[in-house]
Design an enzyme around this catalytic site. Structure first.
Site, short mmCIF file in Angstrom:
data_model
loop_
_atom_site.label_atom_id
_atom_site.label_comp_id
_atom_site.label_asym_id
_atom_site.label_seq_id
_atom_site.Cartn_x
_atom_site.Cartn_y
_atom_site.Cartn_z
N TYR A 1 0.87 -1.18 0.00
CA TYR A 1 0.00 0.00 0.00
C TYR A 1 0.91 1.23 0.00
O TYR A 1 1.49 1.59 1.02
CB TYR A 1 -0.92 0.03 1.22
CG TYR A 1 -1.99 -1.05 1.23
CD1 TYR A 1 -2.30 -1.78 0.08
CD2 TYR A 1 -2.71 -1.32 2.38
CE1 TYR A 1 -3.29 -2.75 0.09
CE2 TYR A 1 -3.70 -2.29 2.40
CZ TYR A 1 -3.98 -3.00 1.26
OH TYR A 1 -4.96 -3.97 1.28
N PRO B 1 -13.23 3.24 -8.90
CA PRO B 1 -14.38 3.57 -9.74
C PRO B 1 -14.94 2.32 -10.41
O PRO B 1 -14.22 1.35 -10.61
CB PRO B 1 -13.81 4.54 -10.80
CG PRO B 1 -12.33 4.44 -10.70
CD PRO B 1 -11.97 3.79 -9.40
N PHE C 1 -13.56 -4.59 0.52
CA PHE C 1 -14.60 -3.85 -0.21
C PHE C 1 -15.96 -3.95 0.52
O PHE C 1 -17.00 -4.14 -0.12
CB PHE C 1 -14.75 -4.34 -1.65
CG PHE C 1 -13.51 -4.23 -2.50
CD1 PHE C 1 -12.46 -3.40 -2.15
CD2 PHE C 1 -13.40 -4.95 -3.70
CE1 PHE C 1 -11.31 -3.29 -2.94
CE2 PHE C 1 -12.27 -4.84 -4.50
CZ PHE C 1 -11.23 -4.03 -4.12
N PRO C 2 -15.99 -3.82 1.86
CA PRO C 2 -17.28 -3.94 2.56
C PRO C 2 -18.27 -2.84 2.18
O PRO C 2 -19.47 -3.01 2.33
CB PRO C 2 -16.88 -3.83 4.04
CG PRO C 2 -15.61 -3.03 4.03
CD PRO C 2 -14.89 -3.48 2.78
N LEU C 3 -17.72 -1.71 1.68
CA LEU C 3 -18.60 -0.62 1.25
C LEU C 3 -18.59 -0.47 -0.28
O LEU C 3 -19.14 0.48 -0.82
CB LEU C 3 -18.15 0.71 1.90
CG LEU C 3 -18.30 0.76 3.42
CD1 LEU C 3 -17.66 2.02 4.00
CD2 LEU C 3 -19.78 0.68 3.82
N GLY C 4 -17.93 -1.40 -0.95
CA GLY C 4 -17.90 -1.33 -2.42
C GLY C 4 -16.61 -0.73 -2.96
O GLY C 4 -16.50 -0.51 -4.17
N1 LIG Z 1 -6.83 -8.69 0.67
C1 LIG Z 1 -6.96 -7.88 -0.35
O1 LIG Z 1 -6.61 -8.19 -1.48
C2 LIG Z 1 -7.59 -6.54 -0.14
C3 LIG Z 1 -8.08 -5.83 -1.25
C4 LIG Z 1 -8.67 -4.60 -1.01
C5 LIG Z 1 -8.76 -4.09 0.27
N2 LIG Z 1 -8.27 -4.79 1.33
C6 LIG Z 1 -8.42 -4.27 2.71
O2 LIG Z 1 -9.79 -4.08 2.96
C7 LIG Z 1 -10.01 -2.76 3.45
C8 LIG Z 1 -11.40 -2.29 3.05
O3 LIG Z 1 -11.52 -2.20 1.63
P1 LIG Z 1 -11.41 -0.83 0.85
O4 LIG Z 1 -10.82 0.23 1.73
O5 LIG Z 1 -10.76 -1.09 -0.44
O6 LIG Z 1 -12.91 -0.49 0.50
P2 LIG Z 1 -14.21 -0.14 1.36
O7 LIG Z 1 -13.91 -0.18 2.82
O8 LIG Z 1 -15.33 -0.93 0.81
O9 LIG Z 1 -14.50 1.35 0.90
C9 LIG Z 1 -13.61 2.41 1.05
C10 LIG Z 1 -14.31 3.61 0.44
O10 LIG Z 1 -15.47 3.91 1.21
C11 LIG Z 1 -15.40 5.26 1.66
N3 LIG Z 1 -15.96 5.29 3.02
C12 LIG Z 1 -15.45 4.73 4.15
N4 LIG Z 1 -16.25 4.97 5.20
C13 LIG Z 1 -17.29 5.70 4.72
C14 LIG Z 1 -18.44 6.26 5.33
N5 LIG Z 1 -18.69 6.12 6.63
N6 LIG Z 1 -19.30 6.95 4.52
C15 LIG Z 1 -19.08 7.11 3.20
N7 LIG Z 1 -18.00 6.59 2.57
C16 LIG Z 1 -17.12 5.90 3.33
C17 LIG Z 1 -13.95 5.64 1.62
O11 LIG Z 1 -13.82 7.02 1.37
P3 LIG Z 1 -13.17 8.02 2.49
O12 LIG Z 1 -11.70 7.75 2.50
O13 LIG Z 1 -13.54 9.37 1.94
O14 LIG Z 1 -13.85 7.72 3.77
C18 LIG Z 1 -13.45 4.85 0.41
O15 LIG Z 1 -13.73 5.55 -0.79
C19 LIG Z 1 -8.86 -1.95 2.83
O16 LIG Z 1 -8.67 -0.71 3.48
C20 LIG Z 1 -7.73 -2.93 2.94
O17 LIG Z 1 -7.17 -2.86 4.24
C21 LIG Z 1 -7.71 -6.02 1.14
#
Ligand SMILES: NC(=O)c1ccc[n+]([C@@H]2O[C@H](COP(=O)([O-])OP(=O)(O)OC[C@H]3O[C@@H](n4cnc5c(N)ncnc54)[C@H](OP(=O)(O)O)[C@@H]3O)[C@@H](O)[C@H]2O)c1
Length: 282
Positions: A57, A210, A203-206
């Site tokens: 990262y 994009p 991707f719990p929030l998608g």
């Molecule tokens: N094992 C793997 O291959 C893998 C792959 C992907 C991710 N991950 C891990 O999984 C974690 C979660 O996935 P992710 O971060 O990709 O996606 P995510 O948690 O589904 O979504 C992150 C997005 O949601 C927004 N967000 C967060 N909280 C919010 C809220 N309360 N209201 C509105 N928007 C909100 C964030 O924007 P803001 O920054 O503006 O809040 C960001 O754009 C990552 O951080 C990483 O540690 C692991």
């Protein structure tokens, strides 16, 4: 806050994912370093004891920020990383699965985070693997036996690969994509539940990428949020918490306000009517 086991460790069900802390596209330094540090410190203040990160990262950015913000770490903080990828100069994600690459990636994480042992490390798989899964898992088990990692996990894995990892490596967690809007991995959640393995959806929030549907824009989520007073993100995260008790959350955010909202999902209880409304037409 409820807890679930990550092997011999116990963590709160609401953790934090550090992938949104580096710059755009998970490359380079954050737009605002002080803000990124503030998010990490606030997370721990709010009771987060499970932070998901990776050397790739940034690369090298999330781990450096975690160390700058939180070292010396609270005793109960569980740092979970992942290995199996490197970044190219354009931000592409390339496989790095050979046993010696997995080993050096674990050592990089230990060094950059400033710890002697990682709470768990996920073996991040890719399509079209060129290294046998058996050999990759054997290296992860060796790293555990040497005490460099407390638990082995697997990520972006099929049901068959997860089953193999349970049998061969006694994994403690699985990280795959899963959310209210993408339930294609529901059978793996069940497999993990039966095996006492934590399921940690990414991707719990998608996601921030994009082109993927966003939970906070889903009409049913917005309707339940409007009726209950929870925020849309809390509705999506509460659905995950209600789905199975082995689900651990690591939503990613670069914002203290979003972090506070996400951690406060511990107080959000969806009613049968809310759950029914979220299920309808899917
Ligand atoms: N094992 C793997 O291959 C893998 C792959 C992907 C991710 N991950 C891990 O999984 C974690 C979660 O996935 P992710 O971060 O990709 O996606 P995510 O948690 O589904 O979504 C992150 C997005 O949601 C927004 N967000 C967060 N909280 C919010 C809220 N309360 N209201 C509105 N928007 C909100 C964030 O924007 P803001 O920054 O503006 O809040 C960001 O754009 C990552 O951080 C990483 O540690 C692991």
């Amino acid at each position: 806050m409820d807890t679930f086991a990550l092997g011999n460790l116990s963590v709160h069900r609401i953790g934090f994912g550090a992938m949104q802390l580096p710059g755009p596209g998970v490359m380079g330094p954050p737009r605002d370093r002080d803000a990124a540090i503030a998010v990490l410190r606030r997370a721990v203040e709010l009771g987060v004891d499970h932070i998901d990160t990776a050397q790739f990262y940034g690369p090298d950015v999330s781990n450096e920020l975690i160390r700058a913000a939180l070292h010396p770490y609270p005793d109960d903080l569980v740092l979970v990383s992942k290995v199996g990828a490197v970044r190219d100069a354009d931000g592409g994600w390339l496989p790095a699965q050979r046993p010696e690459e997995l080993r050096s990636a674990v050592e990089d994480n230990l060094r950059s985070l400033g710890v002697e042992q990682l709470g768990a490390v996920n073996l991040r798989l890719h399509d079209g693997e060129s290294v046998a899964l058996e050999d990759q898992l054997a290296e992860m088990v060796a790293l555990r036996e040497e005490g460099k990692i407390a638990g082995v996990g697997i990520s972006t894995a099929t049901r068959e690969q997860v089953q193999q990892a349970v049998e061969q490596a006694g994994i403690v967690c699985v990280q795959n994509a899963f959310s209210l809007l993408d339930r294609s991995d529901a059978d793996v959640v069940e497999l993990c539940h039966g095996a006492g393995v934590a399921y940690v959806p990414y991707f719990p929030l998608g996601s921030a990428f994009p082109g993927t549907p966003k939970v906070v824009e889903d009409p049913a989520v917005l309707a339940v949020a409007a009726r209950t007073g929870a925020t849309p993100a809390q509705v999506g995260l509460a659905w995950l918490l209600a789905h199975r008790d082995n689900v651990l959350l690591i939503p990613g955010t670069s914002s203290v306000a979003h972090l506070e909202e996400n951690v406060a999902v511990a107080d959000v209880q969806l009613s049968p009517q809310d759950l029914e409304e979220l299920e309808r037409d899917r």
